[in-house]
Design an enzyme around this catalytic site. Structure first.
Site, PDB file in Angstrom:
ATOM      1  N   HIS A 101      22.667  -5.975  64.215  1.00  0.00           N
ATOM      2  CA  HIS A 101      21.855  -5.643  63.037  1.00  0.00           C
ATOM      3  C   HIS A 101      21.790  -6.842  62.111  1.00  0.00           C
ATOM      4  CE1 HIS A 101      26.036  -4.461  62.321  1.00  0.00           C
ATOM      5  NE2 HIS A 101      25.846  -4.801  61.057  1.00  0.00           N
ATOM      6  N   HIS A 103      21.099  -8.097  58.271  1.00  0.00           N
ATOM      7  CA  HIS A 103      21.129  -7.596  56.896  1.00  0.00           C
ATOM      8  C   HIS A 103      20.063  -8.316  56.061  1.00  0.00           C
ATOM      9  CE1 HIS A 103      25.300  -5.729  56.838  1.00  0.00           C
ATOM     10  NE2 HIS A 103      25.430  -6.485  57.913  1.00  0.00           N
TER      11      HIS A 103
HETATM   12  P1  5GP Z   1      28.565  -5.050  59.569  1.00  0.00           P
HETATM   13  O1  5GP Z   1      29.847  -5.323  58.844  1.00  0.00           O
HETATM   14  O2  5GP Z   1      28.814  -4.443  60.918  1.00  0.00           O
HETATM   15  O3  5GP Z   1      27.648  -6.252  59.624  1.00  0.00           O
HETATM   16  O4  5GP Z   1      27.783  -4.019  58.673  1.00  0.00           O
HETATM   17  C1  5GP Z   1      27.635  -2.670  58.975  1.00  0.00           C
HETATM   18  C2  5GP Z   1      26.830  -2.076  57.847  1.00  0.00           C
HETATM   19  O5  5GP Z   1      26.440  -0.782  58.260  1.00  0.00           O
HETATM   20  C3  5GP Z   1      27.619  -1.908  56.560  1.00  0.00           C
HETATM   21  O6  5GP Z   1      26.940  -2.616  55.512  1.00  0.00           O
HETATM   22  C4  5GP Z   1      27.673  -0.408  56.330  1.00  0.00           C
HETATM   23  O7  5GP Z   1      27.521  -0.067  54.966  1.00  0.00           O
HETATM   24  C5  5GP Z   1      26.499   0.092  57.158  1.00  0.00           C
HETATM   25  N1  5GP Z   1      26.673   1.426  57.718  1.00  0.00           N
HETATM   26  C6  5GP Z   1      27.785   1.906  58.363  1.00  0.00           C
HETATM   27  N2  5GP Z   1      27.568   3.170  58.766  1.00  0.00           N
HETATM   28  C7  5GP Z   1      26.296   3.491  58.388  1.00  0.00           C
HETATM   29  C8  5GP Z   1      25.507   4.675  58.544  1.00  0.00           C
HETATM   30  O8  5GP Z   1      25.925   5.692  59.108  1.00  0.00           O
HETATM   31  N3  5GP Z   1      24.247   4.636  58.020  1.00  0.00           N
HETATM   32  C9  5GP Z   1      23.745   3.532  57.398  1.00  0.00           C
HETATM   33  N4  5GP Z   1      22.493   3.607  56.926  1.00  0.00           N
HETATM   34  N5  5GP Z   1      24.467   2.410  57.240  1.00  0.00           N
HETATM   35  C10 5GP Z   1      25.736   2.385  57.726  1.00  0.00           C
END
Ligand code: 5GP
Ligand code: ZN
Length: 142
Positions: A101, A103
């Site tokens: 993903h 951001h």
């Molecule tokens: P990472 O640290 O993996 O780059 O970021 C994961 C992101 O996913 C985090 O910013 C967190 O807030 C978001 N996130 C985690 N679970 C969910 C979810 O169930 N729904 C949504 N919309 N975002 C999520």
């Protein structure tokens, strides 16, 4: 984590609700559930790939195209001054959800946030020879 347990696969399948702002056959984008700023948006491929290395180039290019388009939409929607656009690509980089993903994090003058230079640890002290070797190795790995 299997794809069955993957939160983002469950969002793609509609089993977990999301505030979806874009969807086509290949990609999807939705608001981050725990936003770092108003408008914080995540862009994902619909297929489960954990990292950029695993993601086929055409899918990655499509995801980046969606990031590019939504970046402007997000900035305008929340009247941001700038954005930070980034991937936590792998666990050691802080990736918590193992489904690729990107951001889009809206940034505002004086928001107290840091630039992307702040994400790594101490800067390494590399000689010209070491830099030459690294550049050659990357070139050879392409
Ligand atoms: P990472 O640290 O993996 O780059 O970021 C994961 C992101 O996913 C985090 O910013 C967190 O807030 C978001 N996130 C985690 N679970 C969910 C979810 O169930 N729904 C949504 N919309 N975002 C999520
Ligand atoms: Zn997944």
């Amino acid at each position: 984590m299997s794809e069955d347990d993957c939160i983002f696969c469950q969002i793609v399948d509609g089993d977990i609700p999301s505030r979806t702002v874009f969807e086509d056959d290949t990609a999807m984008a939705f608001l981050d559930a725990n936003p770092l700023a108003p408008g914080h948006t995540l862009v994902i491929p619909k297929e489960h790939y954990e990292t950029l290395e695993e993601t086929p180039e055409d899918v990655a290019a499509h995801v980046f195209g969606v990031l590019h388009r939504l970046n402007t939409a997000v900035e305008h929607a929340v009247d941001a001054d700038a954005t930070t656009v980034a991937f936590n690509n792998g666990e050691a980089a802080g990736q918590e959800v193992p489904h690729l993903h990107g951001h889009i994090i809206p940034r505002f003058e004086g928001d107290g946030g840091r630039p992307i230079h702040a994400v790594a640890g101490e800067r390494p002290d590399l000689s010209d020879e070491e830099l030459d070797e690294i550049a050659e190795e990357i070139h050879n790995q392409r």
